[in-house]
Design an enzyme around this catalytic site. Structure first.
Site, PDB file in Angstrom:
ATOM      1  N   ASP A  14       0.875  -1.173   0.000  1.00  0.00           N
ATOM      2  CA  ASP A  14       0.000   0.000   0.000  1.00  0.00           C
ATOM      3  C   ASP A  14       0.914   1.226   0.000  1.00  0.00           C
ATOM      4  O   ASP A  14       2.129   1.100   0.207  1.00  0.00           O
ATOM      5  CB  ASP A  14      -0.895  -0.001   1.251  1.00  0.00           C
ATOM      6  CG  ASP A  14      -1.780   1.237   1.350  1.00  0.00           C
ATOM      7  OD1 ASP A  14      -2.326   1.659   0.310  1.00  0.00           O
ATOM      8  OD2 ASP A  14      -1.920   1.804   2.462  1.00  0.00           O
ATOM      9  N   SER A  15       0.330   2.401  -0.179  1.00  0.00           N
ATOM     10  CA  SER A  15       1.124   3.626  -0.104  1.00  0.00           C
ATOM     11  C   SER A  15       1.661   3.845   1.308  1.00  0.00           C
ATOM     12  O   SER A  15       2.604   4.599   1.496  1.00  0.00           O
ATOM     13  CB  SER A  15       0.256   4.821  -0.487  1.00  0.00           C
ATOM     14  OG  SER A  15      -0.813   4.941   0.436  1.00  0.00           O
ATOM     15  N   TYR A  46      -0.658   8.471  -2.354  1.00  0.00           N
ATOM     16  CA  TYR A  46      -0.844   8.145  -3.777  1.00  0.00           C
ATOM     17  C   TYR A  46      -2.027   8.940  -4.365  1.00  0.00           C
ATOM     18  O   TYR A  46      -2.031   9.249  -5.557  1.00  0.00           O
ATOM     19  CB  TYR A  46      -1.152   6.655  -3.952  1.00  0.00           C
ATOM     20  CG  TYR A  46       0.024   5.698  -3.876  1.00  0.00           C
ATOM     21  CD1 TYR A  46       1.343   6.132  -3.761  1.00  0.00           C
ATOM     22  CD2 TYR A  46      -0.210   4.316  -3.943  1.00  0.00           C
ATOM     23  CE1 TYR A  46       2.391   5.218  -3.702  1.00  0.00           C
ATOM     24  CE2 TYR A  46       0.837   3.402  -3.895  1.00  0.00           C
ATOM     25  CZ  TYR A  46       2.140   3.852  -3.770  1.00  0.00           C
ATOM     26  OH  TYR A  46       3.164   2.947  -3.724  1.00  0.00           O
ATOM     27  N   GLY A  47      -3.021   9.186  -3.529  1.00  0.00           N
ATOM     28  CA  GLY A  47      -4.295   9.760  -4.009  1.00  0.00           C
ATOM     29  C   GLY A  47      -4.163  10.935  -4.961  1.00  0.00           C
ATOM     30  O   GLY A  47      -4.762  10.943  -6.032  1.00  0.00           O
ATOM     31  N   CYS A  77      -4.524  -1.441  -1.824  1.00  0.00           N
ATOM     32  CA  CYS A  77      -4.655  -0.003  -2.052  1.00  0.00           C
ATOM     33  C   CYS A  77      -5.598   0.198  -3.234  1.00  0.00           C
ATOM     34  O   CYS A  77      -5.324  -0.293  -4.340  1.00  0.00           O
ATOM     35  CB  CYS A  77      -3.272   0.569  -2.364  1.00  0.00           C
ATOM     36  SG  CYS A  77      -3.291   2.296  -2.840  1.00  0.00           S
ATOM     37  N   ASN A  78      -6.699   0.900  -2.993  1.00  0.00           N
ATOM     38  CA  ASN A  78      -7.668   1.150  -4.069  1.00  0.00           C
ATOM     39  C   ASN A  78      -7.063   2.018  -5.167  1.00  0.00           C
ATOM     40  O   ASN A  78      -7.314   1.797  -6.356  1.00  0.00           O
ATOM     41  CB  ASN A  78      -8.903   1.873  -3.502  1.00  0.00           C
ATOM     42  CG  ASN A  78      -9.712   1.012  -2.562  1.00  0.00           C
ATOM     43  OD1 ASN A  78     -10.710   0.437  -2.942  1.00  0.00           O
ATOM     44  ND2 ASN A  78      -9.278   0.902  -1.305  1.00  0.00           N
ATOM     45  N   THR A  79      -6.257   3.011  -4.763  1.00  0.00           N
ATOM     46  CA  THR A  79      -5.681   3.947  -5.729  1.00  0.00           C
ATOM     47  C   THR A  79      -4.712   3.219  -6.660  1.00  0.00           C
ATOM     48  O   THR A  79      -4.735   3.408  -7.880  1.00  0.00           O
ATOM     49  CB  THR A  79      -4.955   5.096  -4.989  1.00  0.00           C
ATOM     50  OG1 THR A  79      -5.799   5.572  -3.937  1.00  0.00           O
ATOM     51  CG2 THR A  79      -4.624   6.232  -5.925  1.00  0.00           C
ATOM     52  N   GLU A 155      -1.834   7.932   9.048  1.00  0.00           N
ATOM     53  CA  GLU A 155      -0.372   7.774   9.066  1.00  0.00           C
ATOM     54  C   GLU A 155       0.245   8.365  10.334  1.00  0.00           C
ATOM     55  O   GLU A 155       1.335   7.984  10.730  1.00  0.00           O
ATOM     56  CB  GLU A 155       0.263   8.429   7.831  1.00  0.00           C
ATOM     57  CG  GLU A 155      -0.029   7.697   6.534  1.00  0.00           C
ATOM     58  CD  GLU A 155       0.589   6.299   6.458  1.00  0.00           C
ATOM     59  OE1 GLU A 155       1.712   6.124   6.925  1.00  0.00           O
ATOM     60  OE2 GLU A 155      -0.074   5.398   5.913  1.00  0.00           O
ATOM     61  N   CYS A 187     -10.944   3.389   0.444  1.00  0.00           N
ATOM     62  CA  CYS A 187      -9.487   3.544   0.634  1.00  0.00           C
ATOM     63  C   CYS A 187      -9.141   2.707   1.852  1.00  0.00           C
ATOM     64  O   CYS A 187      -9.860   2.739   2.861  1.00  0.00           O
ATOM     65  CB  CYS A 187      -9.160   5.018   0.871  1.00  0.00           C
ATOM     66  SG  CYS A 187      -7.464   5.297   1.458  1.00  0.00           S
ATOM     67  N   THR A 188      -8.050   1.956   1.762  1.00  0.00           N
ATOM     68  CA  THR A 188      -7.732   1.014   2.844  1.00  0.00           C
ATOM     69  C   THR A 188      -7.294   1.705   4.143  1.00  0.00           C
ATOM     70  O   THR A 188      -7.213   1.069   5.185  1.00  0.00           O
ATOM     71  CB  THR A 188      -6.653   0.022   2.384  1.00  0.00           C
ATOM     72  OG1 THR A 188      -5.527   0.765   1.875  1.00  0.00           O
ATOM     73  CG2 THR A 188      -7.187  -0.901   1.309  1.00  0.00           C
ATOM     74  N   HIS A 189      -6.990   3.005   4.067  1.00  0.00           N
ATOM     75  CA  HIS A 189      -6.685   3.726   5.311  1.00  0.00           C
ATOM     76  C   HIS A 189      -7.955   3.964   6.144  1.00  0.00           C
ATOM     77  O   HIS A 189      -7.890   4.074   7.361  1.00  0.00           O
ATOM     78  CB  HIS A 189      -6.061   5.095   5.002  1.00  0.00           C
ATOM     79  CG  HIS A 189      -4.604   5.045   4.665  1.00  0.00           C
ATOM     80  ND1 HIS A 189      -4.137   4.602   3.455  1.00  0.00           N
ATOM     81  CD2 HIS A 189      -3.501   5.375   5.397  1.00  0.00           C
ATOM     82  CE1 HIS A 189      -2.806   4.680   3.445  1.00  0.00           C
ATOM     83  NE2 HIS A 189      -2.406   5.142   4.612  1.00  0.00           N
TER      84      HIS A 189
HETATM   85  N1  DGL Z   1      -4.631   3.373   0.977  1.00  0.00           N
HETATM   86  C1  DGL Z   1      -4.755   3.820  -0.341  1.00  0.00           C
HETATM   87  C2  DGL Z   1      -6.055   3.470  -1.001  1.00  0.00           C
HETATM   88  O1  DGL Z   1      -6.643   2.459  -0.680  1.00  0.00           O
HETATM   89  C3  DGL Z   1      -4.117   5.093  -0.822  1.00  0.00           C
HETATM   90  C4  DGL Z   1      -4.032   6.256   0.066  1.00  0.00           C
HETATM   91  C5  DGL Z   1      -3.130   7.341  -0.488  1.00  0.00           C
HETATM   92  O2  DGL Z   1      -1.926   7.144  -0.443  1.00  0.00           O
HETATM   93  O3  DGL Z   1      -3.633   8.374  -0.964  1.00  0.00           O
HETATM   94  O4  DGL Z   1      -6.505   4.148  -1.880  1.00  0.00           O
END
Ligand code: DGL
Length: 270
Positions: A14-15, A46-47, A77-79, A155, A187-189
């Site tokens: 993931d990011s 990443y977003g 990570c969805n992104t 984070e 988003c996994t966060h």
């Molecule tokens: N956790 C990530 C996701 O699922 C990306 C978050 C990011 O870095 O912007 O999209």
């Protein structure tokens, strides 16, 4: 005799720390599997970055994981899934599992027929997401909200401060005002912010997280390919980061409640 294929670890990336929300589900479903998790903290978030940049990072982290001998990769990570899953599947010869916002299960649960997707700009602006929404457009209405600052809150391990409450309130309220009764964590966060989201949205609003479905899909794919570790021993999880291991270890401890060791990703992969 030890079977080298089935004891190989599974790579997850993931990011940052968000993918640990998926790791929790994988550990529950597949306790004997070992994992190598890479948090690309040096390149987070990443977003807001271009799909090309994210896809390049995804290729690089996957190459590192392949070098470690992983038998499958989970893009937690969805992104990164939106930006890179097709190219990863084209270039890698092992199973690659991605994650996408749970639009379908959310529409199935919604009573108002309006579901709200909380995700990064990268995910919401992607062609993959546009296709996902189109595919389900007959089942109801999908509205979206990018969530500025949420990734950074997680984070920092900042899950219940006044700033966290303020940043979470705005996008959630905007979706509820438009009639959403079901919210998708795209988003996994965001699963780390579930209790705050629930507090803002109220207990009637259903929150959909796809982490468990990804673990089930991983189990299905490994089974299909004959790659499941059939041994009864408990798997290990190794953590790596392209950022600073010392600060990250403290945040992980506050997110998961237990002390962990996290190592630096070798410089050539950072
Ligand atoms: N956790 C990530 C996701 O699922 C990306 C978050 C990011 O870095 O912007 O999209």
């Amino acid at each position: 005799m030890t079977n080298q294929v089935t004891v190989a670890p599974i790579g997850v990336f993931d990011s940052g720390l968000g993918g640990l929300s998926v790791v929790g589900h994988i550990q529950q479903h597949l306790p004997s599997e070992s994992l190598i998790y890479v948090a690309d903290t040096g390149h987070l978030p990443y977003g807001p970055k271009s799909a090309g940049y994210v896809a390049e990072r995804a290729q690089r982290l996957s190459a590192f994981l392949i070098e470690q001998g992983v038998k499958a990769i989970v893009v937690a990570c969805n992104t990164a899934t939106a930006a890179a899953i097709s190219s990863l599947r084209q270039t890698l010869e092992i199973p690659v599992i991605g994650i996408e916002p749970g639009v379908k299960p959310a529409l199935a649960k919604s009573r108002t027929g309006v579901v709200g997707v909380l995700a990064t700009e990268g995910t919401l602006g992607s062609e993959k997401f546009r296709r996902l929404v189109n595919e389900h457009s007959r089942s109801g209405k999908v509205i979206v909200q990018p969530c500025h600052g949420w990734v950074e809150l997680v984070e920092r391990g900042e899950l219940d401060t006044p700033l966290a409450l303020r940043l979470v309130t705005e996008p959630v309220e905007l979706l509820l005002q438009q009639g959403a009764d079901t919210l998708v964590l795209g988003c996994t966060h965001y699963p780390f912010l579930t209790s705050l989201i629930s507090q803002v949205a109220g207990s009637d609003v259903v929150i959909v997280d796809t982490g468990r479905a990804i673990a089930q899909e991983l189990q299905r794919r490994l089974g299909q390919e004959g790659l499941l570790n059939e041994q009864q021993t408990l798997g290990q999880t190794e953590l790596r980061t392209s950022g600073r291991p010392d600060t990250l270890a403290l945040t992980i401890q506050s997110l998961l409640g237990s002390a962990v060791q996290i190592k630096q990703l070798p410089q050539s992969w950072c």
